[in-house]
Design a protein around this motif. Structure first.
Motif, short mmCIF file in Angstrom:
data_model
loop_
_atom_site.label_atom_id
_atom_site.label_comp_id
_atom_site.label_asym_id
_atom_site.label_seq_id
_atom_site.Cartn_x
_atom_site.Cartn_y
_atom_site.Cartn_z
N THR A 335 42.84 34.18 44.23
CA THR A 335 42.93 35.45 43.52
C THR A 335 42.53 36.56 44.49
OG1 THR A 335 42.43 34.47 41.36
CG2 THR A 335 42.00 36.82 41.61
N ARG A 336 43.32 37.61 44.51
CA ARG A 336 43.03 38.72 45.43
C ARG A 336 43.17 40.04 44.70
NH1 ARG A 336 46.36 41.02 49.12
NH2 ARG A 336 47.92 39.37 48.87
N MET A 337 42.23 40.96 44.97
CA MET A 337 42.23 42.28 44.35
C MET A 337 42.14 43.35 45.43
SD MET A 337 39.69 41.59 41.13
CE MET A 337 38.55 40.65 42.14
N GLU A 338 42.91 44.43 45.23
CA GLU A 338 42.84 45.55 46.16
C GLU A 338 43.26 46.83 45.44
OE1 GLU A 338 45.41 44.01 49.15
OE2 GLU A 338 47.24 44.72 48.18
N LEU A 339 42.80 47.95 45.96
CA LEU A 339 43.21 49.23 45.42
C LEU A 339 44.65 49.50 45.84
CD1 LEU A 339 40.01 51.34 46.20
CD2 LEU A 339 40.61 50.19 44.05
#
Length: 419
Positions: A335-339
């Motif tokens: 799982t990856r999160m970024e603006l």
């Protein structure tokens, strides 16, 4: 000595200290007394043999619940799925969604059934599903397919192992013909060679159509395995049908870069307003959570980085007739999160080991078939769409649980719903 280790030592010592040496022997030594509750040797389903099993169990109350009238009427449905049958277990099933998916194969709104006894789980995935749908849906792409079985061969020397590999590389067409003669749907797509000293591993990879395919690839590979043993000019000292390189029902690092089952990725772009409305936090806080937990995962030796794919997949697999033990490999992923450039949040999931099918296995059983029909993905031609829905479901769960941690609501939700 660290306090924790001292506590462990004290615990074991206190347990053992309650027994004298003779009592310890009596508790732990083998017991040769005859078995009291022998089951009939016949493992199949018939009224007579089921009755004999219940006579051995001798628990009328359990029989009333597990072997109820409806189960008795449907018992022949289970004949190819279980041995020593005594009845069925009822699990609560919840539904989440609508979950909007924009995939190569899955397109539209899906209601997804989850069978679980863990309170707060369905509520969490429901919240994540509504958030994804409010954002226009999750994009999902099926990247690859393949199910493996990996026989191993041991030789007297490195020279013999090398000669065996030289022969094997000339046999692909023969192996493919033999493997595919055992199945209407399976296709041998590749064979990978791995050599460790005088040991040789052959990783057979198959396309399995709409079936999850574990049994299919086992039968096909066994046919090739028997041909190899009968025809190889270099005879192995030992040979086994599978030698733990296929990743079957265990978490492995190798499939992060390859595939076992179906490899799927999904993502969603969320505005700052939606993150606030549904998750009560900010994109920045969720990104920072992702960074810190990635380091935590590395410190613990986690394969992949995700919050809880296993929750979604275990509940989904049980509801929809999948092999629940395959959660071991299917829950590996990232799982990856970024603006994003719109001052919002982009969240993606990649699952390289989704073992799912819409035919075969337990998918034809009454309740499980009904759950797949509820999604609208039962039967031939639906497994690729089902994999994309599974990825979107895992994405929904990641959003919800990460949002709960970031907003401080995780413990509160479990306290409210589970106690």
């Amino acid at each position: 000595m660290p306090k924790l280790n001292l506590h462990r030592q004290e615990y074991v010592t206190s347990m053992l200290g309650q027994l004298s040496p003779s009592e310890l022997h009596q508790r732990l030594d083998p017991n040769d007394e005859p078995l009291q509750n022998k089951l009939p040797r016949n493992p199949y389903i018939s009224d007579r043999v089921i009755q004999q099993r219940w006579e051995a169990i001798n628990n009328p109350n359990a029989k009333t619940i597990i072997y109820d009238a409806e189960t008795q009427q449907q018992q022949q449905c289970y004949e190819k799925n279980i041995e020593n049958f005594i009845g069925t277990v009822k699990l609560p099933v919840g539904v989440v969604g609508p979950l909007k998916v924009n995939g190569l194969f899955a397109s539209g709104e899906y209601l997804v059934p989850l069978a679980t006894t863990e309170a707060a789980l369905v509520a969490s995935y429901h919240r994540g599903s509504l958030l994804i749908s409010a954002a226009g849906g999750a994009s999902a792409i099926l990247l690859n397919e393949g199910v493996t079985r990996a026989p191993g061969f041991a030789f007297e020397s490195l020279v013999q192992a090398s000669q065996f590999i030289t022969w094997v590389t000339t046999q692909y067409d023969t192996f493919k013909t033999i493997a595919e003669s055992t199945t209407r749907y399976g296709k041998l797509s590749d064979i990978n060679l791995s050599m460790e000293g005088n040991h040789v591993y052959l990783v057979f990879e198959y396309l399995t159509g709409d079936a999850s395919g574990q049994n299919m690839v086992t039968i096909s590979t066994n046919a090739v395995f028997e041909y190899i043993l009968a025809n190889t000019p270099i005879k192995p000292v030992e040979a086994f049908l599978d030698c733990n390189l296929s990743g079957d029902k265990k978490a492995t690092a190798q499939t992060l870069r390859s595939v076992r089952g179906k490899k799927v990725t999904a993502e969603v772009h969320l505005s700052r307003e939606l993150v606030k409305k549904y998750l009560h936090t900010t994109p920045e806080k969720m990104v920072n959570f992702g960074k810190m937990t990635t380091v935590g995962g590395a410190l613990s030796g986690t394969i992949g980085v995700n919050a809880h794919y296993a929750n979604a997949l275990a509940a989904f697999y049980i509801a929809c007739g999948q092999d629940a033990a395959c959660v071991a490999e299917s829950s590996v992923g990232i799982t990856r999160m970024e603006l994003n450039q719109q001052d919002g949040l982009c969240v993606s999931v990649t699952l390289p080991n989704l073992m799912v099918g819409t035919v075969g296995g337990g998918t034809h059983l009454p309740s499980q078939k009904a759950c797949l029909e509820l999604i609208g993905l039962y039967g031939s031609g639906q497994s690729q769409a089902l994999a994309e829905v599974c990825a979107a479901l895992c994405l929904a769960g990641e959003l919800s649980i990460i949002g709960a941690f970031c907003s401080g609501h995780f413990a509160k939700a479990h306290h409210r719903l589970a106690r």
